[in-house]
Design a protein around this motif. Structure first.
Motif, PDB file in Angstrom:
ATOM      1  N   LEU A   1       1.187  -0.880   0.213  1.00  0.00           N
ATOM      2  CA  LEU A   1       0.114  -0.134   0.081  1.00  0.00           C
ATOM      3  C   LEU A   1       0.365   1.214   0.145  1.00  0.00           C
ATOM      4  N   ILE A   2       0.805   2.098  -1.475  1.00  0.00           N
ATOM      5  CA  ILE A   2       2.008   3.001  -1.438  1.00  0.00           C
ATOM      6  C   ILE A   2       0.852   4.595  -0.985  1.00  0.00           C
ATOM      7  N   GLN A   3       1.091   5.238   0.052  1.00  0.00           N
ATOM      8  CA  GLN A   3       0.998   6.233   0.886  1.00  0.00           C
ATOM      9  C   GLN A   3       0.843   7.165   0.386  1.00  0.00           C
ATOM     10  N   PRO A   4       0.461   8.284   0.084  1.00  0.00           N
ATOM     11  CA  PRO A   4      -0.536   9.250  -1.368  1.00  0.00           C
ATOM     12  C   PRO A   4       0.516  10.667  -0.844  1.00  0.00           C
ATOM     13  N   PHE A   5       1.363  11.386  -2.679  1.00  0.00           N
ATOM     14  CA  PHE A   5       1.933  12.489  -2.353  1.00  0.00           C
ATOM     15  C   PHE A   5       1.996  13.367  -4.004  1.00  0.00           C
ATOM     16  N   GLU A   6       2.615  14.275  -3.239  1.00  0.00           N
ATOM     17  CA  GLU A   6       2.632  15.093  -4.316  1.00  0.00           C
ATOM     18  C   GLU A   6       3.802  15.753  -5.013  1.00  0.00           C
ATOM     19  N   PHE A   7       3.735  16.846  -5.887  1.00  0.00           N
ATOM     20  CA  PHE A   7       4.898  17.579  -6.526  1.00  0.00           C
ATOM     21  C   PHE A   7       4.655  19.194  -6.000  1.00  0.00           C
TER      22      PHE A   7
ATOM     23  N   ILE B   1       6.068   2.768  -8.894  1.00  0.00           N
ATOM     24  CA  ILE B   1       5.554   1.070  -8.172  1.00  0.00           C
ATOM     25  C   ILE B   1       5.877   0.632  -7.181  1.00  0.00           C
ATOM     26  N   ALA B   2       5.238  -0.686  -6.434  1.00  0.00           N
ATOM     27  CA  ALA B   2       6.330  -1.765  -5.432  1.00  0.00           C
ATOM     28  C   ALA B   2       4.754  -2.379  -5.594  1.00  0.00           C
ATOM     29  N   SER B   3       5.861  -3.411  -5.315  1.00  0.00           N
ATOM     30  CA  SER B   3       5.824  -4.602  -6.211  1.00  0.00           C
ATOM     31  C   SER B   3       6.035  -6.096  -4.727  1.00  0.00           C
ATOM     32  N   ASN B   4       5.119  -6.572  -4.636  1.00  0.00           N
ATOM     33  CA  ASN B   4       5.437  -7.756  -3.706  1.00  0.00           C
ATOM     34  C   ASN B   4       5.087  -9.120  -4.288  1.00  0.00           C
ATOM     35  N   ALA B   5       5.085 -10.827  -3.574  1.00  0.00           N
ATOM     36  CA  ALA B   5       4.634 -12.000  -3.945  1.00  0.00           C
ATOM     37  C   ALA B   5       2.788 -11.825  -4.653  1.00  0.00           C
ATOM     38  N   ALA B   6       2.205 -11.152  -3.417  1.00  0.00           N
ATOM     39  CA  ALA B   6       0.700 -10.439  -3.434  1.00  0.00           C
ATOM     40  C   ALA B   6       0.188 -10.109  -4.583  1.00  0.00           C
ATOM     41  N   ALA B   7       1.202  -8.832  -5.224  1.00  0.00           N
ATOM     42  CA  ALA B   7       0.354  -7.231  -6.607  1.00  0.00           C
ATOM     43  C   ALA B   7       2.090  -6.717  -6.411  1.00  0.00           C
ATOM     44  N   THR B   8       1.210  -5.557  -7.394  1.00  0.00           N
ATOM     45  CA  THR B   8       1.987  -4.767  -7.882  1.00  0.00           C
ATOM     46  C   THR B   8       1.351  -3.651  -7.688  1.00  0.00           C
TER      47      THR B   8
ATOM     48  N   SER C   1       0.902   1.452  -8.129  1.00  0.00           N
ATOM     49  CA  SER C   1       1.169   2.185  -8.420  1.00  0.00           C
ATOM     50  C   SER C   1       0.320   3.094  -7.744  1.00  0.00           C
ATOM     51  N   ARG C   2       1.601   4.326  -7.974  1.00  0.00           N
ATOM     52  CA  ARG C   2       0.909   5.566  -7.893  1.00  0.00           C
ATOM     53  C   ARG C   2       1.083   7.119  -8.509  1.00  0.00           C
ATOM     54  N   GLU C   3       0.294   7.671  -8.862  1.00  0.00           N
ATOM     55  CA  GLU C   3       1.321   8.944  -9.985  1.00  0.00           C
ATOM     56  C   GLU C   3       0.942   9.980 -10.447  1.00  0.00           C
ATOM     57  N   ARG C   4       1.804  11.168 -10.507  1.00  0.00           N
ATOM     58  CA  ARG C   4       1.819  12.699 -10.246  1.00  0.00           C
ATOM     59  C   ARG C   4       2.730  13.328 -11.189  1.00  0.00           C
ATOM     60  N   GLN C   5       2.352  14.578 -11.368  1.00  0.00           N
ATOM     61  CA  GLN C   5       3.282  15.251 -13.158  1.00  0.00           C
ATOM     62  C   GLN C   5       3.311  15.654 -12.013  1.00  0.00           C
ATOM     63  N   LEU C   6       4.989  16.728 -13.263  1.00  0.00           N
ATOM     64  CA  LEU C   6       5.865  17.626 -12.633  1.00  0.00           C
ATOM     65  C   LEU C   6       5.858  18.396 -13.368  1.00  0.00           C
ATOM     66  N   ILE C   7       5.289  19.908 -12.461  1.00  0.00           N
ATOM     67  CA  ILE C   7       4.866  21.098 -13.777  1.00  0.00           C
ATOM     68  C   ILE C   7       6.863  22.248 -13.786  1.00  0.00           C
ATOM     69  N   VAL C   8       6.650  22.845 -14.447  1.00  0.00           N
ATOM     70  CA  VAL C   8       8.253  23.447 -14.628  1.00  0.00           C
ATOM     71  C   VAL C   8       7.507  24.822 -15.371  1.00  0.00           C
ATOM     72  N   ARG C   9       7.649  26.036 -14.659  1.00  0.00           N
ATOM     73  CA  ARG C   9       7.256  27.008 -15.279  1.00  0.00           C
ATOM     74  C   ARG C   9       8.841  28.405 -16.254  1.00  0.00           C
ATOM     75  N   VAL C  10       8.277  28.566 -17.590  1.00  0.00           N
ATOM     76  CA  VAL C  10       8.769  28.942 -18.260  1.00  0.00           C
ATOM     77  C   VAL C  10       8.917  30.591 -19.488  1.00  0.00           C
TER      78      VAL C  10
END
Length: 1720
Positions: free
Chosen positions: A265-271, A337-344, A346-355
């Motif tokens: 179980l992955i804990q939430p994170f943000e950029f 992405i986290a995986s063990n013998a039981a399952a795999t 993932s948690r996805e977030r976006q990185l935005i750079v301003r120019v």
């Protein structure tokens, strides 16, 4: 079992059995015997009361008994085997079948079972055994015994009791499962009683719900199986699972752990928001899950690898992403992405750079061209992507105010931020500002100036204009733009140069800011109807103006084509190619007869311009027309179109045939004649006619039958066949051409001729009135079968004798329906038939009716003998009466003594079987008169002649039996009696005449002589025929009788030929063979279809010599064979001949059109084009398909009219194949056709596509025929070589066999031959041997009234070629000039076919006859050996002609032209055919090789299927018929050629034994028929009668055999003597010496009366080996009686030894010839 019932009484009583009061039903199980009733296979239904009832004429008695039948006992014990636990309840059931009244007892382990507290026996008959709380001691084998009286039956069962405590016998094991992964646990337990299984998890009972299910069942062996099924397991479902088995005895359990895995179980994170250059740290933490856990990072789906400012640090349950300096490239989606013998997970977030925004491409000043596209460049970047805005300030001065550029379809901003102006206009001049912003930093902007340039452009020109051909025309064009401007004119794609084309002129002038250019055309032409263009050009571009000039003129004539032509109309279609650039206003069509001028045209005016086709009607069929056409527009009329010539189709004739007449030809045919319809009504070429005919007699259906024939001219004749006899027919005739059938002629009537009645009289009855009178009555045949006017009746009757022979056939004619037959033989069986006759002849005979005349008194005995047997007794014997006239009851012998004084004679009686009687007690020395009379039931008959006899003391041997002729069928036992008396008892001896001597009859298995002198011959054969002499001898004298035994055999094979064929019949004729000594009673004709072996039989009367096979299939080959029958049986079957009925398979007429109409979807076929070949068409099949496809569509059609092919594709080529069948076979027709297009137009033929494979196809097309031809030639060569080898092998085999036969059959002639040749002879049937003889020069024709002709020495004295050694005379007889026809062309013979049945008369031999007979008599110089011919021939003649049959004769032909010899062949026939004949011919050719040193070779050898023919010749004097027969096997033709010898070898063969012409002696003269005995040829040398008086048959047998054995084999010419010929009567004969094989006999001179040859056929004799040794004196004197010559027979040498070669004429060269012998 048997129910006893024995009865006695007199008469013997009859016994009858009853069951339950009824007679016994028919059943094979009941058998009635003398002792009682036996019942087999006893059944219960046989129970009942049985009564045995006996009866005779004096009374009756009965006995009663009851029979009870019971079923046998049958016991069934269930269950058969039981295994259960201790304490269980056991129930055993015993079921019984059979009659009641039985007792049941139970046994365990053979001991009686007694009830107690645990065991009880229940049921009405103790049939149930119950055990409660069963213990171990109750185990064992239980038996159920059933007893009824003496019957017992039993069955048994096995009971096994075990300890019932449950035990787990199968279980589950520990396992680990993933969440959601279904699993199942199983426990198997055993016990008694069967246990129940429960489940628990971590000691808690499992509750059944949606995810937990259990099921349980018990196997046949008592095992309980339980399953725990868990679906979608979660973490809570992990733990210890336990299964528990329980029953009344105890329990057992089993447990094991089941683990469920935990996923990460992955804990939430943000950029956080980022800017360029910042430091970034992001952790990814796993808060739960089974270890180990693996953590990875991805950016935009790609794995992130540490490096380039990106660092990843991972720990046990955490991973961090570090970026040291953020830049624009780090934008994207990041995934942990986290995986063990039981399952795999993932948690996805976006990185935005301003120019902030910045210019990549800055705007700059630029020029734009009017009307062209222009791009104002400006490109920026930044993040978020900057927003770009364009602004515009008009004017060329400093910009005052910018306004946003309106974005329309003409102006757009490109993706790279540049501004696109699609069409630059003058108003676009001014300043443009590019401004960018994205909310990050400061906005940026930049300006630029746009200048617009004007290119050259056309501002005014006409788009279209019209000119008249031949008139001038001007074209104007105006242009503007940046100066300078150049204007250029073009016509199409060609620049106009006025200097080169004088018809054009160009003028240009300025008009303010515009330039005007003018093009002048002087004048306009058709070629000017194109697009003209004016081009304006300057530095910034060019422009073009198009002007379409249309030059108008009168139209071109239309292109005319014929769409469809019918009989009276045609359909035209036209195409207007050029309308003169003006609308077509109308069309004119003109047409005329081709032979007329256009002044006599017919026209169709003002046809609408919208129509492109027309129909012209009211034309005449089968006529030729010329057609042309005009078109119109407003300018004028076109020239006429190309003239077309069209022929209209034929139409059905409009008029009937003329002058139809009918003429009856036969009883079933009428000849129809007529003339063609009038010419103007034929509407085409008359192809044929249909003749309709119908019977107009009462009761006919009135329907016409139609036959068809092809036209042959203006007058036609047709014969209608197979009509009803003597019936009226109406006939009509219709003509037809390709288009159809015209009207029919008026019906006219005619009646077929009379014929013989087709059915015999009805109700024929015969009644015998007296011994010589019978009455025959009948009634008239049905009127419909008379086939004419009844003239009367004919009664045919003949007698049937006891020996099986038939008497003379007699007939009586009458007009009444009753006739009285008088003068019939008494007590004789007669066959009677009755027929009706008309003017046409006799009708069908009725079935044979048999009648026997009544008895009468017998005739006198046929003979009587009386001989003394002692001093006081005599024996009298007699023959039965020739006409017994009844059944002989007894014989009465009368004896009287004239000198005794007794007036009444003594009478003695004997039985009818005894034909002799001994009269005793007579006086010695006294004469007695004896006579005999026969007695029937009608009384005593006439007495025999009286004989006088006197008893004598010493009786010489006398035979009391009679001689004479005995006739018997073959294979029967025959007794020839020879009873003798005498004192002492005489000795009896039998002999059989053979040749000129008598051979004693020896006793063997075939012959037996009884003690009474009777000769018994067992199973007589034809060779047993002959004269038998019985001689009785004692001391007192001897007596002799002669018995002529005639053995009847089956008749010989008839000679069958085909005389006539039609479409449905074959007419056969035949000539019977020898009747075998018994009159022929009929013929059996068998026929079948050629390819079938199913033969049909037809019995034909003995008087018939022709027969017509009717109702045959048209156009079919048939096989036919015939056999004759006599009283002995059926004879040999004739050769199988083949004949074909008229007709052939159908074919499609080339004169007929296959298609009568085709459109886009339908096609109409004309089936009348099929010619039926003379046989009605039975079926027509059609198949069609689009060309290039595989599947065929089938269609069946009837044989008349038309057929439509529907649902076709339009504008498509089709393939069509048709197959029409009749009884003769099937004919095929193929065609291709194309449907029309949707507008009615035709489509072009399909052309094969040209491609790269063309060369290969051409090579394949050329190479295939070459390869096939090469293979064919090679195959032909191999086949011919094989055939040649096979034929040469046959010849070598024939030679080998011939040498063997000759060596075996040669025997010494040192002593005269007595009796027939001893020892076995090998006889093998082979093909008939025939010699093909070439024509002879100088043939001498015999007179019609002569059978022979003398040849004198003077005829040999003609001048000859100096090179020739011999001169010769040829004699020729035309033989059998009857229905046999001329020579037969064998080129069209089918295998297995008699060539006689298929004759092709060759014009070159129209007077020749196949059965001509020819021979050559040769006389040579004294100094050279003679070349002569040995011929065995028979002549039979009459005053009307001469008929000669020649057996195995030949004439040496000195000709090299073998084909000429073949074409003029004369066949000779053999009485029998063996390998000896072929061998002799072969040996002769080899002999020539040895004698003349000639080169021997086989020049031809081929197989022929010609079969032998037979001839029967006879005379009007009832002479015996002579028939030559053969047994064909493998016919073939071989030709042997001996080339000429060397000159130095010409004299080597001078002293060689050669044959001489056959001459007849006195005995031969006796065998000639009367007409052949002439004083001119035969003279008596003494006063004695040369021919003894003997019965004709005996004379022929004796003299035939005697002649054979008294003649020598060959004559050898002495070189010093005169040559032999046929001497003239009275001329002295030459002295000669007779030469036997390897012996030489001196011969005396021939008497003056020696006759020309005329012997009959002789028996076969083994061939003599030829020799080349010179003649030597004989050690044995010659026989007296004239010269002895060779008596040739069918088995004698065909070709005897030959001398050296002789040239035919000087033009062939001296001695240069090739001698050919052709054997068929």
């Amino acid at each position: 079992m048997e129910l006893p019932c024995t009865a006695s009484g007199y008469p013997i009583p009859a016994i009858r059995w009853l069951k339950d009061g009824r007679p016994l039903p028919a059943d094979s199980r009941w058998t009635k015997r003398i002792t009682g009733l036996t019942i087999s296979d006893l059944r219960t239904e046989d129970s009942g009361t049985y009564i045995c009832e006996v009866t005779n004429t004096f009374g009756s008695a009965e006995a009663t008994g009851t029979l009870t039948v019971i079923d046998p006992l049958h016991v069934t014990l269930t269950p058969k085997k039981l295994k259960t636990g201790i304490g269980s309840t056991v129930i055993l059931s015993c079921a019984l079948m059979g009659s009641p009244e039985f007792t049941i007892r139970w046994y365990r382990n053979t001991e009686l079972v007694l009830p107690d507290e645990a065991i009880s026996i229940r049921g009405l008959s103790n049939e149930t055994l119950l055990i409660t709380s069963a213990q171990k001691s109750h185990s064992g084998a239980y038996q159920c015994f059933a007893t009824r009286k003496a019957q017992t039956a039993q069955d048994f069962a096995i009971i096994v009791l075990e300890d019932g405590t449950p035990r787990i016998i199968s279980s589950f094991s520990e396992k680990v499962v993933n969440p959601g992964e279904q699993f199942s646990l199983m426990c198997a337990a055993k016990g008694a009683p069967p246990p129940t299984v429960t489940w628990a998890l971590d000691d808690e009972p499992i509750v059944r719900d949606g995810s937990h299910r259990t099921n349980q069942y018990t196997m046949s062996d008592g095992t309980t199986i339980s399953h725990m099924n868990v679906t979608g397991p979660q973490i809570r479902d992990g733990g210890v699972y336990r299964c528990t088995a329980r029953n009344s005895v105890g329990s057992a359990e089993y447990q094991a752990r089941i683990n469920v895995r935990v996923p990460p179980l992955i804990q939430p994170f943000e950029f956080p928001p980022a800017s360029i250059g910042q430091l970034l740290y992001i952790p990814c933490v796993v808060s739960s899950g089974d270890m180990p856990i693996r953590i990875t990072w991805r950016k935009d789906g790609q794995v992130i690898i540490s490096g380039s400012g990106v660092t990843i640090e991972s720990k046990e349950f955490m991973s961090s992403l570090q970026i040291s300096s953020v830049s624009l490239k780090h934008n994207g989606n990041y995934t942990c992405i986290a995986s063990n013998a039981a399952a795999t997970v993932s948690r996805e977030r976006q990185l935005i750079v301003r120019v902030p925004p910045r210019f990549v491409v800055q705007p700059n000043n630029q020029d734009g061209i009017y009307g062209k596209a222009g791009v104002l460049n400006c490109s920026v970047d930044g993040y978020p992507p900057p927003k770009v805005m364009w602004k515009h300030a008009k004017g060329s001065g400093n910009p005052q105010q910018y306004h946003p550029v309106p974005l329309t379809g003409r102006i757009q901003i490109l993706p790279n931020s540049s501004l696109l102006i699609r069409h630059v206009l003058e108003e676009d001049i001014g300043y443009y500002l590019c401004q960018a912003s994205n909310g990050v930093g400061t906005d940026i902007s930049k300006s630029m100036f746009l200048t617009v340039k004007i290119p050259a452009m056309i501002t005014s020109h006409p788009n279209t204009t019209i000119a008249i051909k031949g008139h001038p025309k001007e074209l104007n064009c105006t242009a503007r733009g940046e100066r300078p401007i150049i204007i250029r004119w073009e016509k199409g794609d060609t620049v106009i140069d006025p200097d080169r084309v004088m018809r054009y002129a160009i003028a240009t002038k300025d008009n303010g800011d515009e330039v005007v250019s003018t093009l002048k055309l002087k004048p306009a032409d058709r070629g000017d109807s194109v697009f003209f263009s004016c081009h304006a050009i300057n530095s910034y571009g060019e422009d073009r103006g198009l002007i379409q000039l249309t030059v108008q003129e009168p139209p071109d004539p239309p292109e005319l084509e014929i769409r469809e032509v019918k009989a009276r109309s045609m359909n035209l279609r036209w195409t207007q190619r050029f309308d003169g650039n003006s609308i077509i206003t109308g069309f004119d069509i003109e047409y005329k007869n081709k032979s007329d001028s256009w002044d006599f045209k017919q026209a169709t005016r003002n046809i609408s311009p919208t129509i492109n086709q027309a129909n012209i009607v009211d034309l005449h069929p089968a006529s030729v027309y010329s057609i042309r056409m005009y078109s119109f527009n407003k300018i004028g009329r076109s020239e006429p179109s190309k003239e077309l010539t069209v022929s209209t189709e034929e139409a059905a004739p409009d008029g009937p045939p003329m002058d139809v007449t009918l003429q009856p030809v036969t009883s079933q045919s009428i000849q129809v004649t007529w003339k063609a319809p009038k010419k103007e009504l034929q509407n085409g070429v008359i192809r044929g006619y249909q003749i309709g005919y119908r019977e107009n007699s009462p009761g006919s259906n009135g329907q016409y039958s139609i036959v068809e024939m092809k036209a042959t001219g203006d007058s036609e004749v047709y014969t209608l066949d197979n009509l009803k006899k003597f019936a009226q027919y109406g006939v009509v005739v219709q003509a037809f051409n390709r288009a159809g059938t015209g009207p029919s002629s008026s019906e006219i009537n005619a009646t077929t001729l009379e014929d013989v009645p087709s059915q015999p009289p009805e109700n024929v009855r015969a009644l015998s009135i007296t011994s010589d009178v019978a009455v025959i009555s009948w009634s008239e045949p049905p009127r419909s079968t008379l086939n004419g006017v009844l003239k009367g009746y004919r009664v045919i009757f003949w007698s049937l004798y006891i020996d099986g022979e038939w008497g003379e056939m007699q007939n009586i004619t009458t007009t009444r329906e009753r006739v009285e037959l008088r003068g019939m033989e008494k007590f004789t069986n007669y066959s009677v038939q009755v027929l009706a006759y008309t003017q046409a002849g006799d009708g069908v005979r009725s079935s044979v009716l048999y009648i026997q005349t009544k008895e009468d008194v017998p005739g006198p005995p046929a003979g009587i003998k009386a001989v003394p047997s002692s001093a006081s007794s005599v024996v009298v014997s007699w023959l039965p009466p020739t006409k017994p006239n009844g059944v002989i009851r007894k014989y009465t012998i009368f004896c009287s003594s004239p000198g005794s004084g007794q007036p009444a004679p003594s009478e003695y009686e004997t039985s009818p079987e005894q034909l002799f009687y001994r009269i005793a007690h007579l006086n010695r020395g006294q004469q007695y008169l004896l006579w005999v009379a026969a007695v029937t039931s009608a009384g005593r008959g006439n007495s025999s002649e009286k004989v006088t006899i006197e008893p004598a003391g010493k009786a010489p041997a006398k035979i009391i039996s009679f001689g004479g002729t005995v006739t018997t069928p073959w294979m029967k036992d025959v007794r020839l009696p020879c009873n003798s008396v005498g004192d002492p008892a005489p000795a009896v001896k039998w002999t059989k005449d053979s040749e000129d001597s008598a051979i004693p009859v020896s006793m063997d298995g075939h012959r037996l002589i009884h003690t009474n002198g009777t000769l018994l011959l067992r199973a007589v054969k034809a060779e047993d025929s002959g004269y038998y002499t019985c001689t009785a001898t004692n001391t007192g004298g001897f007596d002799t009788i002669i018995v002529n035994l005639l053995v009847q055999v089956p008749p010989d094979q008839p000679r069958l030929t085909v005389s006539k064929t039609s479409a449905s019949s074959i007419t056969l004729t035949w000539i019977p063979g020898d009747n075998g000594g018994s009159s022929i009673r009929g013929f059996v004709l068998q026929y079948s279809v050629d390819n079938s072996e199913e033969w049909k039989d037809v019995f034909i009367s003995s008087s018939e010599r022709a027969f017509k096979l009717d109702s045959l299939k048209c156009g079919t080959w048939y096989k036919v064979k015939l056999a004759a029958k006599n009283s002995v049986g059926s004879g040999r079957i004739s050769e199988i001949i083949e004949a074909k009925t008229h007709g052939r398979e159908p074919s499609f007429s080339k004169d007929q059109h296959l298609f009568t109409h085709i459109n886009s979807t339908h096609a109409r076929l004309n089936l009348q084009g099929w010619n039926n070949g003379g046989c009605p068409i039975t079926a027509i099949g059609l198949e069609y398909r689009p060309k290039g496809t595989w599947a065929w569509q089938g269609l069946r059609a009837n044989t008349s009219g038309e057929v439509f092919l529907t649902e076709l594709r339009e504008a498509t080529w089709y393939e069509l194949r048709m197959r029409a069948c009749n009884s003769a076979g099937c004919g095929n027709e193929t065609a291709q056709f194309a449907t029309l297009d949707y507008d009615g137009s035709t489509i072009p033929p399909i052309k094969s596509a040209q491609g790269e494979g063309d060369d290969v196809k051409k090579l394949f097309t050329i190479g295939c025929p070459v390869i096939l031809a090469t293979l064919g030639v090679a195959l032909l060569f191999i086949v011919r070589k094989k055939r040649k080898e096979k034929r040469l092998k046959r010849l070598r085999d024939a030679k080998s066999l011939a040498e063997m036969l000759i060596s075996k059959n040669n025997r010494s002639f040192d002593t005269p031959v007595k009796g027939p040749p001893q020892g076995p002879r090998l006889h093998i049937d082979i093909p008939r041997v025939q010699l093909l003889i070439e024509d002879k020069e100088g043939i001498k024709q015999l007179g019609d009234d002569k059978a022979t002709i003398p040849v004198a020495d003077a005829e040999f004295s003609q001048a000859v070629n100096p090179q020739s050694f011999c001169t010769g005379v040829s004699l020729h007889h035309p033989a059998l000039i009857q229905s046999t026809g001329p020579l037969i062309d064998m080129s069209d013979i089918r295998p297995g076919t008699n060539p006689v049945s298929r004759k092709n008369v060759k014009s070159a031999h129209s007077t020749r006859n196949r059965y001509s007979s020819q021979w050559t008599l040769t006389k040579c110089q004294a100094s050279t050996p003679a070349r002569t011919l040995t011929s065995d021939w028979r002549t039979v003649g009459s005053q009307h002609g001469v008929t000669v049959t020649e057996s195995d004769s030949y004439s040496a032909s000195l000709s090299q032209d073998t084909d000429k010899g073949r074409n003029s062949m004369v066949s000779t026939e053999s009485a029998s055919s063996t390998y000896e004949e072929l061998a002799r011919a072969y040996e002769h050719a080899k002999l020539e090789e040895q004698l003349q040193h000639a080169k021997f070779e086989i020049t031809e050898c081929f197989i022929s299927d010609s079969s032998s023919d037979q001839m029967t010749t006879g005379t009007n004097e009832n002479a015996d018929s002579m028939t030559s027969m053969s047994t064909p096997s493998e016919p073939g033709i071989c030709r042997f050629t001996a080339s000429p010898p060397k000159p130095q070898d010409a004299d080597r063969g001078k002293n060689v034994a050669v044959p001489i012409p056959h001459r007849a002696n006195k005995s031969d003269y006796c065998n000639l028929p009367l007409y052949a005995k002439s004083e001119a040829f035969f003279r008596k040398t003494d006063g004695r009668e040369p021919c003894p008086v003997v019965p004709p048959r005996e004379a022929s047998i004796r003299n035939l055999a005697r002649t054979y054995h008294t003649q020598a084999r060959h004559l050898t010419l002495d070189p010093a003597s005169k040559s032999l010929g046929l001497p003239h009567p009275g001329a002295p004969a030459a002295t000669s010496t007779a030469t036997l094989p390897q012996r030489t006999l001196a011969m005396p001179a021939a008497p003056a009366g020696t006759a020309p040859p005329a012997p009959g056929p002789t028996p076969a004799e083994p061939p003599a080996a030829p020799t080349a040794a010179p003649p030597a004196p004989s050690s044995e004197p010659p026989r007296s009686g004239g010269p002895h010559t060779k008596m040739g027979g069918s088995r004698d040498s065909l070709l005897e030894m030959s001398t050296s070669g002789v040239g035919r004429s000087q033009k062939q060269g001296a001695g240069a010839y090739s001698k050919s012998y052709t054997l068929v």
